[in-house]
Design an enzyme around this catalytic site. Sequence first.
Site, PDB file in Angstrom:
ATOM      1  N   GLU A 171       0.848  -1.239  -0.066  1.00 23.34           N
ATOM      2  CA  GLU A 171      -0.177   0.004   0.102  1.00 23.34           C
ATOM      3  C   GLU A 171       0.793   1.140   0.123  1.00 23.34           C
ATOM      4  O   GLU A 171       1.888   1.215   1.004  1.00 23.34           O
ATOM      5  CB  GLU A 171      -0.790  -0.076   1.120  1.00 23.34           C
ATOM      6  CG  GLU A 171      -2.275   0.543   1.017  1.00 23.34           C
ATOM      7  CD  GLU A 171      -2.934  -0.260   0.009  1.00 23.34           C
ATOM      8  OE1 GLU A 171      -3.082   0.102  -1.147  1.00 23.34           O
ATOM      9  OE2 GLU A 171      -3.553  -1.375   0.666  1.00 23.34           O
ATOM     10  N   HIS A 172       0.413   2.130  -0.747  1.00 24.62           N
ATOM     11  CA  HIS A 172       1.285   3.519  -0.985  1.00 24.62           C
ATOM     12  C   HIS A 172       2.767   3.236  -1.418  1.00 24.62           C
ATOM     13  O   HIS A 172       3.523   3.880  -1.152  1.00 24.62           O
ATOM     14  CB  HIS A 172       1.202   4.430   0.375  1.00 24.62           C
ATOM     15  CG  HIS A 172       0.037   4.681   0.560  1.00 24.62           C
ATOM     16  ND1 HIS A 172      -0.653   5.933  -0.053  1.00 24.62           N
ATOM     17  CD2 HIS A 172      -1.245   4.478   1.278  1.00 24.62           C
ATOM     18  CE1 HIS A 172      -1.945   6.203   0.117  1.00 24.62           C
ATOM     19  NE2 HIS A 172      -2.341   5.310   1.134  1.00 24.62           N
ATOM     20  N   THR A 173       2.969   2.290  -2.293  1.00 19.68           N
ATOM     21  CA  THR A 173       4.147   1.899  -2.809  1.00 19.68           C
ATOM     22  C   THR A 173       4.265   2.166  -4.313  1.00 19.68           C
ATOM     23  O   THR A 173       5.279   2.342  -4.896  1.00 19.68           O
ATOM     24  CB  THR A 173       4.662   0.151  -2.637  1.00 19.68           C
ATOM     25  OG1 THR A 173       3.175  -0.369  -2.813  1.00 19.68           O
ATOM     26  CG2 THR A 173       4.764   0.047  -1.015  1.00 19.68           C
ATOM     27  N   SER A 222     -15.714   3.539  -1.045  1.00 20.11           N
ATOM     28  CA  SER A 222     -15.210   2.470  -0.197  1.00 20.11           C
ATOM     29  C   SER A 222     -13.642   2.086  -0.291  1.00 20.11           C
ATOM     30  O   SER A 222     -13.060   1.314   0.424  1.00 20.11           O
ATOM     31  CB  SER A 222     -16.191   1.263  -0.314  1.00 20.11           C
ATOM     32  OG  SER A 222     -15.922   0.685  -1.757  1.00 20.11           O
ATOM     33  N   SER A 281     -13.751   4.666  -8.972  1.00 18.65           N
ATOM     34  CA  SER A 281     -13.220   5.556  -9.836  1.00 18.65           C
ATOM     35  C   SER A 281     -12.465   4.995 -11.050  1.00 18.65           C
ATOM     36  O   SER A 281     -12.662   5.318 -12.346  1.00 18.65           O
ATOM     37  CB  SER A 281     -12.852   6.902  -9.407  1.00 18.65           C
ATOM     38  OG  SER A 281     -11.649   6.644  -8.548  1.00 18.65           O
ATOM     39  N   ASP A 317      -4.516   0.850  -9.295  1.00 22.46           N
ATOM     40  CA  ASP A 317      -5.706   0.629  -9.362  1.00 22.46           C
ATOM     41  C   ASP A 317      -6.354   0.417 -10.857  1.00 22.46           C
ATOM     42  O   ASP A 317      -7.028  -0.471 -11.232  1.00 22.46           O
ATOM     43  CB  ASP A 317      -6.691   1.764  -8.850  1.00 22.46           C
ATOM     44  CG  ASP A 317      -6.511   1.904  -7.187  1.00 22.46           C
ATOM     45  OD1 ASP A 317      -5.992   1.343  -6.711  1.00 22.46           O
ATOM     46  OD2 ASP A 317      -6.919   3.292  -7.109  1.00 22.46           O
ATOM     47  N   TYR A 344      -3.720  12.442   0.416  1.00 22.20           N
ATOM     48  CA  TYR A 344      -3.049  11.389  -0.437  1.00 22.20           C
ATOM     49  C   TYR A 344      -1.989  12.382  -1.233  1.00 22.20           C
ATOM     50  O   TYR A 344      -0.592  11.721  -1.177  1.00 22.20           O
ATOM     51  CB  TYR A 344      -3.985  11.057  -1.326  1.00 22.20           C
ATOM     52  CG  TYR A 344      -3.556   9.856  -2.235  1.00 22.20           C
ATOM     53  CD1 TYR A 344      -3.564   8.567  -2.074  1.00 22.20           C
ATOM     54  CD2 TYR A 344      -2.822  10.328  -3.434  1.00 22.20           C
ATOM     55  CE1 TYR A 344      -3.145   7.656  -2.795  1.00 22.20           C
ATOM     56  CE2 TYR A 344      -2.370   9.521  -4.338  1.00 22.20           C
ATOM     57  CZ  TYR A 344      -2.380   8.112  -4.131  1.00 22.20           C
ATOM     58  OH  TYR A 344      -1.847   7.040  -4.809  1.00 22.20           O
TER      59      TYR A 344
HETATM   60  C1  GLA Z   1      -5.202   5.013  -3.873  1.00 17.86           C
HETATM   61  C2  GLA Z   1      -4.397   5.113  -5.269  1.00 17.86           C
HETATM   62  C3  GLA Z   1      -3.351   4.006  -5.659  1.00 17.86           C
HETATM   63  C4  GLA Z   1      -2.738   3.795  -4.509  1.00 17.86           C
HETATM   64  C5  GLA Z   1      -3.323   3.450  -2.977  1.00 17.86           C
HETATM   65  C6  GLA Z   1      -2.443   3.073  -2.047  1.00 17.86           C
HETATM   66  O1  GLA Z   1      -5.932   3.650  -4.317  1.00 17.86           O
HETATM   67  O2  GLA Z   1      -5.190   5.499  -6.279  1.00 17.86           O
HETATM   68  O3  GLA Z   1      -2.598   4.544  -6.653  1.00 17.86           O
HETATM   69  O4  GLA Z   1      -1.407   4.611  -4.350  1.00 17.86           O
HETATM   70  O5  GLA Z   1      -4.419   4.453  -2.931  1.00 17.86           O
HETATM   71  O6  GLA Z   1      -1.761   1.904  -2.092  1.00 17.86           O
END
Ligand code: GLA
Length: 388
Positions: free
Chosen positions: A33-35, A125, A130, A175, A225
């Site tokens: 996550e957040h990588t 959620s 999106s 995503d 973010y």
């Molecule tokens: C959101 C962003 C993704 C990712 C996640 C965290 O979903 O759209 O690109 O950074 O947060 O892992």
Amino acid sequence: MKEQLVQTFATLFGDSEGANHYFTPGRVNLIGEHTDYNGGHVFPCALTLGTYGVARKRNDRLMHFYSLNVDSVGVIEISLDDLNHRNSHSWANYPLGVVWAFKEKGHALDCGFDMVIWGDIPNGSGLSSSASVEVLTGLILTDLFAIADLSMIDLARIGQYAENNFCGINCGIMDQFAVAMGKKDHAIFLDTADLSYEYVPIQLTDAKIIITNSKVKHSLVDSAYNQRRQECTDACIALQKELNITALGQLDEKTFDAHKELIGDAIKEKRAKHAVYENQRTIQAVKALNAGDINKFGALMNQSHISLRDDYGVSCEEIDVLVDLAWSIPGVIGSRITGGGFGGCTVSIVTNSAVDTFIDTVGKGYLKKVGHAAEFYTVDIGDGARKL
Ligand code: GLA
């Protein structure tokens, strides 16, 4: 649902002759996550929940967007000669952003189109409703306008480009990639540094993956973010004084720890630590899964949550209640926040025999502590974007 979409299309636009059908899934991220904006690894899978669309070209320069999920805003009409983000466009800013991005990339449309959608991904959620709409729009445009030279990965990139430059959220590629490239019963081990990827079978014979929706989404999500992303960029620049790197994902824990004082800011150091450690955790987790060690995978998920909560600062009270309750139940192999954070969902791996207790205990405990009910979905991993 197909019938209802077609009927709505016909009611709104005269008939449904020649209209085509498409589907794009939502996604859940298992770990990493957040990588994705730090050149690291992610491990998402596509869901069977997603967005359905029906679309057809028009003879003029108008685009019409209608969503059965937000029917209160009615049909949103936008001209191809006015590709601008406006609050009044509501949800249609997502497909509009993709039309704009197609133009930016040299694929200007020569006529408009009508598009009706419906989705079963719970909104807001953190399950990528999106990105699902963005990739759906990309798929529709390549099909309706016979644009043959764009691959599914190109559509993921275009979706991200639209989100970054039209909607103003500096998200990574995870995503859109998961939505475009998902594969039934597999998660995608994606290296966001070069977009190389591997499909890893998820065959949990004795356990289920359960998503728990906190049903909260805190405001300032988007600005927080972007701020996290900036903090990582700043930390990376500081580390470049001594390290030959372009992204935090290029570091292992040892090298990071030996140089972290270069960052000179306690908060940015914590953010960077998460990015580095989470990337390594993701690599370890996939190794463990491939070796059949689901318990190790679960333990790494738990560590991921702690890091997102304490170092990255993207969890929240409600999500921590869900995760703490989950951790207290024997038979829960791992549980963590998933997605961008500040609300949304957790993802848990739960032994089959503990599933009922999990839903009961987490459900009741959450209602008691937070004051509203959580929702539970058992994950079925589905295929990526496709024409139906
Ligand atoms: C959101 C962003 C993704 C990712 C996640 C965290 O979903 O759209 O690109 O950074 O947060 O892992």
